[in-house]
Design a protein around this motif. Sequence first.
Motif, PDB file in Angstrom:
ATOM      1  N   ASN A  21       0.688  -1.130  -0.072  1.00 26.83           N
ATOM      2  CA  ASN A  21       0.030  -0.051   0.031  1.00 26.83           C
ATOM      3  C   ASN A  21       0.965   1.195   0.086  1.00 26.83           C
ATOM      4  OD1 ASN A  21       0.634  -0.706   2.876  1.00 26.83           O
ATOM      5  ND2 ASN A  21      -0.930   0.789   3.472  1.00 26.83           N
ATOM      6  N   VAL A  22       2.143   1.295  -0.626  1.00 27.61           N
ATOM      7  CA  VAL A  22       3.075   2.499  -0.659  1.00 27.61           C
ATOM      8  C   VAL A  22       2.232   3.385  -1.660  1.00 27.61           C
ATOM      9  CG1 VAL A  22       5.142   3.289  -1.374  1.00 27.61           C
ATOM     10  CG2 VAL A  22       5.182   1.129  -0.145  1.00 27.61           C
ATOM     11  N   SER A  23       2.466   4.658  -1.448  1.00 24.80           N
ATOM     12  CA  SER A  23       1.689   5.619  -2.055  1.00 24.80           C
ATOM     13  C   SER A  23       2.229   6.880  -2.387  1.00 24.80           C
ATOM     14  CB  SER A  23       0.357   6.050  -1.463  1.00 24.80           C
ATOM     15  OG  SER A  23      -0.401   7.134  -2.277  1.00 24.80           O
ATOM     16  N   TRP A  24       3.295   6.733  -3.317  1.00 25.35           N
ATOM     17  CA  TRP A  24       4.432   7.886  -3.635  1.00 25.35           C
ATOM     18  C   TRP A  24       3.760   8.935  -4.257  1.00 25.35           C
ATOM     19  CZ3 TRP A  24       9.200   7.416  -2.416  1.00 25.35           C
ATOM     20  CH2 TRP A  24      10.001   6.030  -2.087  1.00 25.35           C
ATOM     21  N   PRO A  25       4.303  10.233  -3.699  1.00 24.95           N
ATOM     22  CA  PRO A  25       3.464  11.636  -3.899  1.00 24.95           C
ATOM     23  C   PRO A  25       4.125  12.094  -5.461  1.00 24.95           C
ATOM     24  CG  PRO A  25       5.487  11.825  -2.823  1.00 24.95           C
ATOM     25  CD  PRO A  25       5.456  10.274  -2.757  1.00 24.95           C
ATOM     26  N   LEU A  26       4.989  11.544  -6.029  1.00 23.26           N
ATOM     27  CA  LEU A  26       5.430  12.276  -7.349  1.00 23.26           C
ATOM     28  C   LEU A  26       5.547  11.096  -8.315  1.00 23.26           C
ATOM     29  CD1 LEU A  26       7.481  15.083  -6.035  1.00 23.26           C
ATOM     30  CD2 LEU A  26       5.203  15.290  -6.907  1.00 23.26           C
ATOM     31  N   ARG A  27       5.457  11.384  -9.743  1.00 26.94           N
ATOM     32  CA  ARG A  27       5.875  10.555 -10.746  1.00 26.94           C
ATOM     33  C   ARG A  27       6.408  11.070 -11.822  1.00 26.94           C
ATOM     34  NH1 ARG A  27       5.052   5.385 -12.286  1.00 26.94           N
ATOM     35  NH2 ARG A  27       3.760   4.705 -10.277  1.00 26.94           N
ATOM     36  N   ASP A  28       7.619  10.790 -12.626  1.00 28.42           N
ATOM     37  CA  ASP A  28       7.886  11.383 -13.591  1.00 28.42           C
ATOM     38  C   ASP A  28       8.532  10.248 -14.536  1.00 28.42           C
ATOM     39  OD1 ASP A  28      10.554  10.399 -12.754  1.00 28.42           O
ATOM     40  OD2 ASP A  28      11.205  12.477 -12.245  1.00 28.42           O
ATOM     41  N   GLU A  29       9.372  10.635 -15.618  1.00 28.52           N
ATOM     42  CA  GLU A  29       9.515   9.556 -16.451  1.00 28.52           C
ATOM     43  C   GLU A  29      10.497   8.428 -15.920  1.00 28.52           C
ATOM     44  OE1 GLU A  29      12.799  12.714 -16.410  1.00 28.52           O
ATOM     45  OE2 GLU A  29      10.435  12.714 -16.737  1.00 28.52           O
ATOM     46  N   TYR A  85      11.314   4.259   6.240  1.00 32.71           N
ATOM     47  CA  TYR A  85      10.520   5.251   5.644  1.00 32.71           C
ATOM     48  C   TYR A  85       9.522   4.831   4.731  1.00 32.71           C
ATOM     49  CZ  TYR A  85      13.664   8.439   8.375  1.00 32.71           C
ATOM     50  OH  TYR A  85      14.371   9.107   9.261  1.00 32.71           O
ATOM     51  N   VAL A  86       8.260   4.959   4.958  1.00 32.88           N
ATOM     52  CA  VAL A  86       7.306   4.488   3.724  1.00 32.88           C
ATOM     53  C   VAL A  86       6.348   5.735   3.699  1.00 32.88           C
ATOM     54  CG1 VAL A  86       5.314   2.885   3.377  1.00 32.88           C
ATOM     55  CG2 VAL A  86       7.250   2.154   5.035  1.00 32.88           C
ATOM     56  N   TRP A  87       6.076   5.795   2.485  1.00 28.84           N
ATOM     57  CA  TRP A  87       4.945   6.686   2.050  1.00 28.84           C
ATOM     58  C   TRP A  87       3.676   6.022   2.046  1.00 28.84           C
ATOM     59  CZ3 TRP A  87       5.246  12.085   1.189  1.00 28.84           C
ATOM     60  CH2 TRP A  87       6.406  12.567   1.072  1.00 28.84           C
ATOM     61  N   LEU A  88       2.715   6.608   2.352  1.00 28.85           N
ATOM     62  CA  LEU A  88       1.344   6.311   2.558  1.00 28.85           C
ATOM     63  C   LEU A  88       0.313   7.133   2.024  1.00 28.85           C
ATOM     64  CD1 LEU A  88       1.816   4.195   5.828  1.00 28.85           C
ATOM     65  CD2 LEU A  88       1.762   3.219   3.733  1.00 28.85           C
ATOM     66  N   ASP A  89      -0.952   6.670   1.794  1.00 31.02           N
ATOM     67  CA  ASP A  89      -1.950   7.740   1.430  1.00 31.02           C
ATOM     68  C   ASP A  89      -2.444   8.064   2.809  1.00 31.02           C
ATOM     69  OD1 ASP A  89      -4.355   8.378  -0.821  1.00 31.02           O
ATOM     70  OD2 ASP A  89      -5.166   7.604   1.130  1.00 31.02           O
ATOM     71  N   GLN A  90      -3.261   9.416   2.943  1.00 26.76           N
ATOM     72  CA  GLN A  90      -3.432   9.713   4.366  1.00 26.76           C
ATOM     73  C   GLN A  90      -4.580   8.851   4.869  1.00 26.76           C
ATOM     74  OE1 GLN A  90      -4.971  13.616   3.278  1.00 26.76           O
ATOM     75  NE2 GLN A  90      -6.949  12.979   2.394  1.00 26.76           N
ATOM     76  N   ASN A  91      -5.122   7.965   4.220  1.00 20.82           N
ATOM     77  CA  ASN A  91      -6.026   7.174   4.489  1.00 20.82           C
ATOM     78  C   ASN A  91      -5.687   6.177   5.483  1.00 20.82           C
ATOM     79  OD1 ASN A  91      -8.334   8.573   3.516  1.00 20.82           O
ATOM     80  ND2 ASN A  91      -8.519   7.542   1.816  1.00 20.82           N
TER      81      ASN A  91
END
Length: 96
Positions: A21-29, A85-91
Amino acid sequence: MTIAHHSAPDPGHGSYQRVVNVSWPLRDENGPHARNIPDQPTHPRIEARLVFETDGETVVTGVAVRKHGRHICVNVHDPRLQVGYVWLDQNDVQFT
């Protein structure tokens, strides 16, 4: 929001697991990332819902260190994580 605590199998087996359920905030090429997002001035305590690839769902405590939109970077300790460290959705994060 209420996060229910679930029992997970003993994580002491020594293997790292992917958090699904990792949810990265940004995406690029180059793919998903969190480059250039600064730490927050304060690090509030949280409970985070992690869903491990093998062991399933568990709730851990830690602190929120970064935020970008609806994405929160949490610092938590679990032996199944390769890094703390893990990026997650605020939910998936509850501030305590």
